[in-house]
Design an enzyme around this catalytic site. Structure first.
Site, PDB file in Angstrom:
ATOM      1  N   HIS A 110      -9.213 -20.086 -67.914  1.00 41.79           N
ATOM      2  CA  HIS A 110      -8.415 -18.908 -68.315  1.00 41.79           C
ATOM      3  C   HIS A 110      -8.629 -17.734 -67.375  1.00 41.79           C
ATOM      4  O   HIS A 110      -8.313 -16.597 -67.723  1.00 41.79           O
ATOM      5  CB  HIS A 110      -8.759 -18.513 -69.758  1.00 41.79           C
ATOM      6  CG  HIS A 110      -8.253 -19.508 -70.762  1.00 41.79           C
ATOM      7  ND1 HIS A 110      -8.676 -19.532 -72.064  1.00 41.79           N
ATOM      8  CD2 HIS A 110      -7.384 -20.540 -70.642  1.00 41.79           C
ATOM      9  CE1 HIS A 110      -8.079 -20.519 -72.719  1.00 41.79           C
ATOM     10  NE2 HIS A 110      -7.292 -21.161 -71.874  1.00 41.79           N
ATOM     11  N   GLY A 177     -18.868 -23.511 -79.004  1.00 43.83           N
ATOM     12  CA  GLY A 177     -18.416 -22.150 -79.306  1.00 43.83           C
ATOM     13  C   GLY A 177     -16.936 -21.919 -79.122  1.00 43.83           C
ATOM     14  O   GLY A 177     -16.526 -20.873 -78.612  1.00 43.83           O
TER      15      GLY A 177
HETATM   16  N1  APR Z   1     -22.797 -19.600 -81.766  1.00 41.69           N
HETATM   17  C1  APR Z   1     -21.943 -20.658 -81.785  1.00 41.69           C
HETATM   18  N2  APR Z   1     -20.620 -20.548 -82.106  1.00 41.69           N
HETATM   19  C2  APR Z   1     -20.175 -19.308 -82.393  1.00 41.69           C
HETATM   20  C3  APR Z   1     -20.992 -18.165 -82.400  1.00 41.69           C
HETATM   21  C4  APR Z   1     -22.354 -18.348 -82.056  1.00 41.69           C
HETATM   22  N3  APR Z   1     -23.232 -17.317 -82.036  1.00 41.69           N
HETATM   23  N4  APR Z   1     -20.230 -17.095 -82.770  1.00 41.69           N
HETATM   24  C5  APR Z   1     -18.988 -17.555 -82.966  1.00 41.69           C
HETATM   25  N5  APR Z   1     -18.943 -18.883 -82.764  1.00 41.69           N
HETATM   26  C6  APR Z   1     -17.792 -19.781 -82.867  1.00 41.69           C
HETATM   27  C7  APR Z   1     -16.833 -19.426 -83.971  1.00 41.69           C
HETATM   28  O1  APR Z   1     -17.187 -20.128 -85.173  1.00 41.69           O
HETATM   29  C8  APR Z   1     -15.497 -19.903 -83.409  1.00 41.69           C
HETATM   30  O2  APR Z   1     -15.246 -21.257 -83.795  1.00 41.69           O
HETATM   31  O3  APR Z   1     -17.076 -19.646 -81.658  1.00 41.69           O
HETATM   32  C9  APR Z   1     -15.679 -19.849 -81.893  1.00 41.69           C
HETATM   33  C10 APR Z   1     -14.918 -18.726 -81.235  1.00 41.69           C
HETATM   34  O4  APR Z   1     -13.540 -19.008 -81.408  1.00 41.69           O
HETATM   35  P1  APR Z   1     -12.483 -18.022 -80.713  1.00 41.69           P
HETATM   36  O5  APR Z   1     -12.870 -16.613 -80.995  1.00 41.69           O
HETATM   37  O6  APR Z   1     -11.134 -18.514 -81.123  1.00 41.69           O
HETATM   38  O7  APR Z   1     -12.698 -18.234 -79.151  1.00 41.69           O
HETATM   39  P2  APR Z   1     -12.147 -19.409 -78.255  1.00 41.69           P
HETATM   40  O8  APR Z   1     -12.109 -20.704 -79.003  1.00 41.69           O
HETATM   41  O9  APR Z   1     -12.941 -19.384 -76.994  1.00 41.69           O
HETATM   42  O10 APR Z   1     -10.649 -18.926 -77.935  1.00 41.69           O
HETATM   43  C11 APR Z   1      -9.912 -19.708 -77.017  1.00 41.69           C
HETATM   44  O11 APR Z   1      -8.131 -18.075 -77.081  1.00 41.69           O
HETATM   45  O12 APR Z   1      -7.273 -15.956 -77.039  1.00 41.69           O
HETATM   46  C12 APR Z   1      -7.578 -17.046 -76.268  1.00 41.69           C
HETATM   47  O13 APR Z   1      -8.007 -16.818 -73.999  1.00 41.69           O
HETATM   48  C13 APR Z   1      -8.615 -16.683 -75.246  1.00 41.69           C
HETATM   49  O14 APR Z   1     -10.142 -18.226 -74.177  1.00 41.69           O
HETATM   50  C14 APR Z   1      -9.704 -17.725 -75.439  1.00 41.69           C
HETATM   51  C15 APR Z   1      -9.005 -18.804 -76.238  1.00 41.69           C
END
Ligand code: APR
Length: 242
Positions: A110, A177
């Protein structure tokens, strides 16, 4: 052994970097509208607002540090290499915490917050400060034509050809994550299954695609990732039984 790891915002959460979707509504996209700040159309209509959003995120990133999960994964990659294995590390994150923890060859599908891209020559350059209408492209000298080197909604993620080539050759696919809410990354686990690759999820809560994983480990990345790395390396180094 070839391990293919996909990380998401959750691995950087304990470093103080916002995740995007949290059940309690604290995620970045609960506070800011991605359609107004993270699309090419938004940038075209309100460039100053979009630049300010990424300048703010860039400044906050520079004040953070890698956490034990980033550090453990970097060590894991080095030790896996020493025993003849290979780590492919793909991240959805635009932060540089994997690199600052010691990981190399990180595929940022990304894009990267600490890089800028020129709209005239497409040149990509380091960017640790602000992007403004006075910013000059170091490649072609054009002023006022820089944008964040970040993949916005509606744009094509990077390195999809390498990911398509390398994922099927892995022995293990691990998602760390990530909520499994955004494609194509959310589809990697199904692709891994199609090629007989074992799959594991390490996450705080079950991701949207949790049912597709062979194994799930739930907890904080800073605890679960170092423990997983240690167990996996120990099993690789253990003498063959029998
Ligand atoms: N340890 C492990 N997991 C965690 C922690 C932690 N301390 N804190 C949060 N999480 C988990 C949450 O439970 C969730 O499932 O990390 C995940 C974060 O999810 P999102 O916020 O949706 O992030 P992500 O999956 O990376 O999003 C994907 O969406 O908006 C776009 O470009 C953006 O790259 C991003 C993509």
């Amino acid at each position: 052994m070839h391990v293919f790891v996909l990380t998401g915002a959750g691995i950087s959460a304990e470093s103080g970097i916002d995740t995007f979707r949290e059940p309690n509504g604290s995620g970045l996209w609960s506070r800011f509208d991605p359609m107004k700040l993270a699309t090419p159309e938004a940038f075209q209509q309100r460039p100053a607002e979009v630049q300010a959003f990424y300048n703010w995120r860039r400044q906050r990133l520079i004040e953070t540090r890698p956490n034990p999960a980033h550090l453990a994964l970097a060590r894991f990659g080095q030790e896996l290499h020493e025993v003849g294995g290979r780590l492919t590390l793909v991240t959805q994150n635009i932060d540089d915490l994997h690199e600052r923890a010691g990981s190399s060859d990180v595929l940022h599908m990304h894009g990267e917050l600490l890089k800028a891209r020129c709209l005239v020559c497409q040149g990509v350059s380091e960017c640790r400060g602000e992007i403004s209408p006075h910013s000059r492209c170091v490649a072609c000298g054009q002023i006022g034509a820089l944008r964040p080197h970040v993949v916005w909604f509606g744009e094509t993620p990077l390195f999809l050809d390498l990911i398509a080539e390398w994922l099927p050759t892995a022995d293990l696919f691990v998602a760390i994550g990530t909520s499994g809410a955004v494609y194509p990354a959310a589809g990697f686990v199904a692709e891994a299954h199609r090629h007989g690759v074992k799959t594991c999820e390490i996450n705080l809560d079950p991701a949207d695609n949790a049912s597709l994983f062979d194994q799930s480990i739930y907890g904080l990345a800073s605890h679960c990732v170092p423990a997983w790395c240690e167990r996996t390396l120990a099993s690789l180094k253990a003498p063959p039984s029998g």
